[in-house]
Enzyme design. Structure first.
Site, PDB file in Angstrom:
ATOM      1  N   HIS A  93       0.821  -1.219   0.000  1.00  0.00           N
ATOM      2  CA  HIS A  93       0.000   0.000   0.000  1.00  0.00           C
ATOM      3  C   HIS A  93       0.849   1.261   0.000  1.00  0.00           C
ATOM      4  CE1 HIS A  93      -3.645  -2.358   1.802  1.00  0.00           C
ATOM      5  NE2 HIS A  93      -3.484  -2.584   0.514  1.00  0.00           N
ATOM      6  N   ALA A 148       0.743  -8.810  19.149  1.00  0.00           N
ATOM      7  CA  ALA A 148       1.819  -9.205  18.228  1.00  0.00           C
ATOM      8  C   ALA A 148       3.177  -9.205  18.923  1.00  0.00           C
ATOM      9  CB  ALA A 148       1.826  -8.254  17.033  1.00  0.00           C
TER      10      ALA A 148
HETATM   11  C1  BV8 Z   1      -8.007  -2.257  -5.445  1.00  0.00           C
HETATM   12  C2  BV8 Z   1      -3.238   3.233   2.390  1.00  0.00           C
HETATM   13  C3  BV8 Z   1      -8.457  -2.643  -7.698  1.00  0.00           C
HETATM   14  C4  BV8 Z   1      -3.917   4.447   2.874  1.00  0.00           C
HETATM   15  C5  BV8 Z   1      -4.952   1.551   2.338  1.00  0.00           C
HETATM   16  C6  BV8 Z   1     -12.798  -6.862  -3.775  1.00  0.00           C
HETATM   17  C7  BV8 Z   1     -11.665  -7.079  -4.572  1.00  0.00           C
HETATM   18  C8  BV8 Z   1     -10.786  -6.038  -4.878  1.00  0.00           C
HETATM   19  C9  BV8 Z   1     -11.033  -4.746  -4.360  1.00  0.00           C
HETATM   20  C10 BV8 Z   1     -12.148  -4.521  -3.576  1.00  0.00           C
HETATM   21  C11 BV8 Z   1     -13.023  -5.566  -3.282  1.00  0.00           C
HETATM   22  N1  BV8 Z   1     -14.015  -5.055  -2.520  1.00  0.00           N
HETATM   23  C12 BV8 Z   1     -13.783  -3.735  -2.308  1.00  0.00           C
HETATM   24  C13 BV8 Z   1     -12.680  -3.363  -2.942  1.00  0.00           C
HETATM   25  C14 BV8 Z   1     -12.111  -2.018  -2.980  1.00  0.00           C
HETATM   26  C15 BV8 Z   1     -11.177  -1.714  -1.812  1.00  0.00           C
HETATM   27  C16 BV8 Z   1     -11.560  -2.372  -0.529  1.00  0.00           C
HETATM   28  O1  BV8 Z   1     -11.033  -3.404  -0.164  1.00  0.00           O
HETATM   29  N2  BV8 Z   1     -12.471  -1.735   0.188  1.00  0.00           N
HETATM   30  C17 BV8 Z   1     -12.862  -2.260   1.480  1.00  0.00           C
HETATM   31  C18 BV8 Z   1     -12.962  -1.123   2.482  1.00  0.00           C
HETATM   32  C19 BV8 Z   1     -14.186  -2.988   1.298  1.00  0.00           C
HETATM   33  N3  BV8 Z   1      -9.835  -2.095  -2.165  1.00  0.00           N
HETATM   34  C20 BV8 Z   1      -9.086  -1.230  -2.883  1.00  0.00           C
HETATM   35  O2  BV8 Z   1      -9.508  -0.186  -3.327  1.00  0.00           O
HETATM   36  C21 BV8 Z   1      -7.660  -1.638  -3.182  1.00  0.00           C
HETATM   37  N4  BV8 Z   1      -7.409  -1.490  -4.578  1.00  0.00           N
HETATM   38  O3  BV8 Z   1      -8.762  -3.133  -5.153  1.00  0.00           O
HETATM   39  O4  BV8 Z   1      -7.726  -1.933  -6.732  1.00  0.00           O
HETATM   40  C22 BV8 Z   1      -8.012  -2.168  -8.999  1.00  0.00           C
HETATM   41  C23 BV8 Z   1      -8.123  -3.045 -10.055  1.00  0.00           C
HETATM   42  C24 BV8 Z   1      -7.713  -2.626 -11.289  1.00  0.00           C
HETATM   43  C25 BV8 Z   1      -7.212  -1.334 -11.455  1.00  0.00           C
HETATM   44  C26 BV8 Z   1      -7.119  -0.465 -10.380  1.00  0.00           C
HETATM   45  C27 BV8 Z   1      -7.525  -0.877  -9.155  1.00  0.00           C
HETATM   46  C28 BV8 Z   1      -6.653  -0.743  -2.504  1.00  0.00           C
HETATM   47  C29 BV8 Z   1      -6.746  -0.882  -1.022  1.00  0.00           C
HETATM   48  C30 BV8 Z   1      -5.623  -0.086  -0.361  1.00  0.00           C
HETATM   49  C31 BV8 Z   1      -6.198   1.114   0.316  1.00  0.00           C
HETATM   50  N5  BV8 Z   1      -5.160   1.774   1.082  1.00  0.00           N
HETATM   51  N6  BV8 Z   1      -3.956   2.131   2.963  1.00  0.00           N
HETATM   52  C32 BV8 Z   1      -3.396   4.808   4.215  1.00  0.00           C
HETATM   53  O5  BV8 Z   1      -2.721   4.008   4.882  1.00  0.00           O
HETATM   54  O6  BV8 Z   1      -3.705   5.943   4.601  1.00  0.00           O
HETATM   55  S1  BV8 Z   1      -5.917   0.472   3.194  1.00  0.00           S
HETATM   56  C33 BV8 Z   1      -5.681   0.613   4.875  1.00  0.00           C
HETATM   57  O7  BV8 Z   1      -6.372  -0.503   5.461  1.00  0.00           O
HETATM   58  C34 BV8 Z   1      -4.248   0.453   5.391  1.00  0.00           C
HETATM   59  O8  BV8 Z   1      -3.311   0.121   4.383  1.00  0.00           O
HETATM   60  C35 BV8 Z   1      -4.351  -0.722   6.325  1.00  0.00           C
HETATM   61  O9  BV8 Z   1      -3.177  -1.389   6.453  1.00  0.00           O
HETATM   62  C36 BV8 Z   1      -5.372  -1.478   5.601  1.00  0.00           C
HETATM   63  C37 BV8 Z   1      -5.970  -2.642   6.267  1.00  0.00           C
HETATM   64  O10 BV8 Z   1      -6.265  -2.306   7.593  1.00  0.00           O
HETATM   65  P1  BV8 Z   1      -5.500  -3.152   8.719  1.00  0.00           P
HETATM   66  O11 BV8 Z   1      -4.045  -3.050   8.474  1.00  0.00           O
HETATM   67  O12 BV8 Z   1      -6.086  -4.508   8.798  1.00  0.00           O
HETATM   68  O13 BV8 Z   1      -5.806  -2.278   9.984  1.00  0.00           O
HETATM   69  P2  BV8 Z   1      -7.184  -2.233  10.821  1.00  0.00           P
HETATM   70  O14 BV8 Z   1      -7.117  -1.013  11.666  1.00  0.00           O
HETATM   71  O15 BV8 Z   1      -8.351  -2.450   9.912  1.00  0.00           O
HETATM   72  O16 BV8 Z   1      -7.115  -3.521  11.761  1.00  0.00           O
HETATM   73  C38 BV8 Z   1      -6.113  -3.607  12.746  1.00  0.00           C
HETATM   74  C39 BV8 Z   1      -6.059  -5.060  13.180  1.00  0.00           C
HETATM   75  O17 BV8 Z   1      -4.997  -5.197  14.123  1.00  0.00           O
HETATM   76  C40 BV8 Z   1      -7.318  -5.525  13.889  1.00  0.00           C
HETATM   77  O18 BV8 Z   1      -7.668  -6.815  13.407  1.00  0.00           O
HETATM   78  C41 BV8 Z   1      -6.912  -5.593  15.357  1.00  0.00           C
HETATM   79  O19 BV8 Z   1      -7.590  -6.633  16.045  1.00  0.00           O
HETATM   80  C42 BV8 Z   1      -5.458  -5.918  15.236  1.00  0.00           C
HETATM   81  N7  BV8 Z   1      -4.628  -5.469  16.386  1.00  0.00           N
HETATM   82  C43 BV8 Z   1      -4.708  -4.292  17.062  1.00  0.00           C
HETATM   83  N8  BV8 Z   1      -3.724  -4.258  17.993  1.00  0.00           N
HETATM   84  C44 BV8 Z   1      -3.015  -5.398  17.873  1.00  0.00           C
HETATM   85  C45 BV8 Z   1      -3.590  -6.180  16.850  1.00  0.00           C
HETATM   86  N9  BV8 Z   1      -3.098  -7.383  16.509  1.00  0.00           N
HETATM   87  C46 BV8 Z   1      -2.025  -7.829  17.172  1.00  0.00           C
HETATM   88  N10 BV8 Z   1      -1.421  -7.144  18.174  1.00  0.00           N
HETATM   89  C47 BV8 Z   1      -1.884  -5.937  18.549  1.00  0.00           C
HETATM   90  N11 BV8 Z   1      -1.283  -5.266  19.527  1.00  0.00           N
END
Ligand code: BV8
Length: 235
Positions: free
Chosen positions: A108, A218
């Site tokens: 990303h 982690a």
């Molecule tokens: C794309 C940069 C296609 C920004 C980010 C199906 C298939 C393909 C795509 C899609 C699909 N359905 C929907 C989509 C579109 C979309 C998507 O997924 N939307 C979601 C919301 C439904 N995906 C996209 O747009 C992607 N691109 O598909 O392109 C394409 C095809 C052809 C041509 C062009 C394009 C791009 C996605 C990337 C977006 N950018 N980040 C920024 O950082 O500001 S995403 C963002 O979320 C971050 O990168 C982050 O890393 C990522 C995921 O979040 P997590 O890392 O999991 O973090 P989160 O807070 O959610 O969770 C934290 C976890 O840690 C929890 O589980 C918690 O329990 C745990 N935790 C907390 N503390 C601890 C811990 N675990 C262990 N120890 C601890 N101490």
């Protein structure tokens, strides 16, 4: 059986104990911001100053945080693991590098990189991008954060899918499994016959898809896993 080929996917949870906010927790990073207002190309076109400020603040905060035991353990695995290893991170911080990881791919993008939309050059960037400073390569005032926004293609997908197709072990660490295509990697690994393991503080949206799940921070689970893997490292 030892695992000669490993793919590890990390998310915001691996940096949580370093003080880097996650996205979807109660104090989530998106707090005060809607994703579509700061992490899409449309948001950048609509309000570039807001988006630059959002990433400038996160880039500046990197100087205040340090790798935690989980980052350091993956750095040790990278140094000592004789088989194939690829660490794919969704995170845009530099804590994996500072923890010693080298076989690493930021799918990303990275806070410490700026991307010139005029000449396509990428530059290591530690300061602000607000005010659109000139591109070091072409002087155009067209630098944006080198971050993959929603709707944009993640980096390194060919390399990631090749590694998943060949791996024997897939480990997801600290990711909620809500963002694709990363959330689908476990399926790709299972289809390749890999064993799949999830390390998370809480169950994630994809937990059911893993052969094994370990719940906990982690900073505790990753060092223990690395010890376990290195004790069984292939000769
Ligand atoms: C794309 C940069 C296609 C920004 C980010 C199906 C298939 C393909 C795509 C899609 C699909 N359905 C929907 C989509 C579109 C979309 C998507 O997924 N939307 C979601 C919301 C439904 N995906 C996209 O747009 C992607 N691109 O598909 O392109 C394409 C095809 C052809 C041509 C062009 C394009 C791009 C996605 C990337 C977006 N950018 N980040 C920024 O950082 O500001 S995403 C963002 O979320 C971050 O990168 C982050 O890393 C990522 C995921 O979040 P997590 O890392 O999991 O973090 P989160 O807070 O959610 O969770 C934290 C976890 O840690 C929890 O589980 C918690 O329990 C745990 N935790 C907390 N503390 C601890 C811990 N675990 C262990 N120890 C601890 N101490």
């Amino acid at each position: 059986m030892s695992y000669p080929r490993i793919v590890i996917l990390t998310g915001a949870g691996i940096s949580a104990e370093s003080g880097v906010p996650t996205f979807r927790g109660p104090d989530g990073l998106w707090e005060g911001h809607r994703v579509e207002d700061v992490a899409t190309p449309e948001a950048f076109r609509r309000n570039p100053a807001l988006v630059q400020a959002f990433y400038d603040a996160r880039r500046a905060r990197l100087a205040e945080v340090r790798p935690n035991a989980a980052h350091l353990a993956l750095g040790r695995l990278d140094r000592e693991w004789p088989g194939d290893l690829l660490i794919v991170t969704q995170n845009v911080d530099d804590l994996h590098e500072r923890g010693g990881a080298r076989r690493l791919l930021h799918m990303h993008g990275e806070l410490l990189s700026a991307w010139c939309t005029a000449c396509d050059a990428r530059h290591r960037w530690t300061g602000p991008l607000a005010g659109f400073p000139p591109c070091p390569a072409c002087s155009a005032r067209a630098l944006r954060p080198d971050i993959v926004w929603f709707g944009e293609m993640p980096y390194g997908m060919d390399r990631i899918l090749d590694a998943l197709a060949a791996c024997d072990l897939f480990v997801a660490i600290g990711t909620s499994g809500q963002v694709y295509p990363a959330a689908g990697f476990v399926e790709t690994a299972r289809a390749a016959g890999a064993r799949t393991l999830e390390l998370n503080l809480d169950p994630s949206a994809m937990s059911e898809r893993f052969h094994e799940r370990r719940l906990g921070p982690a900073g505790t689970l990753v060092p223990a896993l690395v010890d376990e893997l290195l004790a069984r490292a292939p000769a």
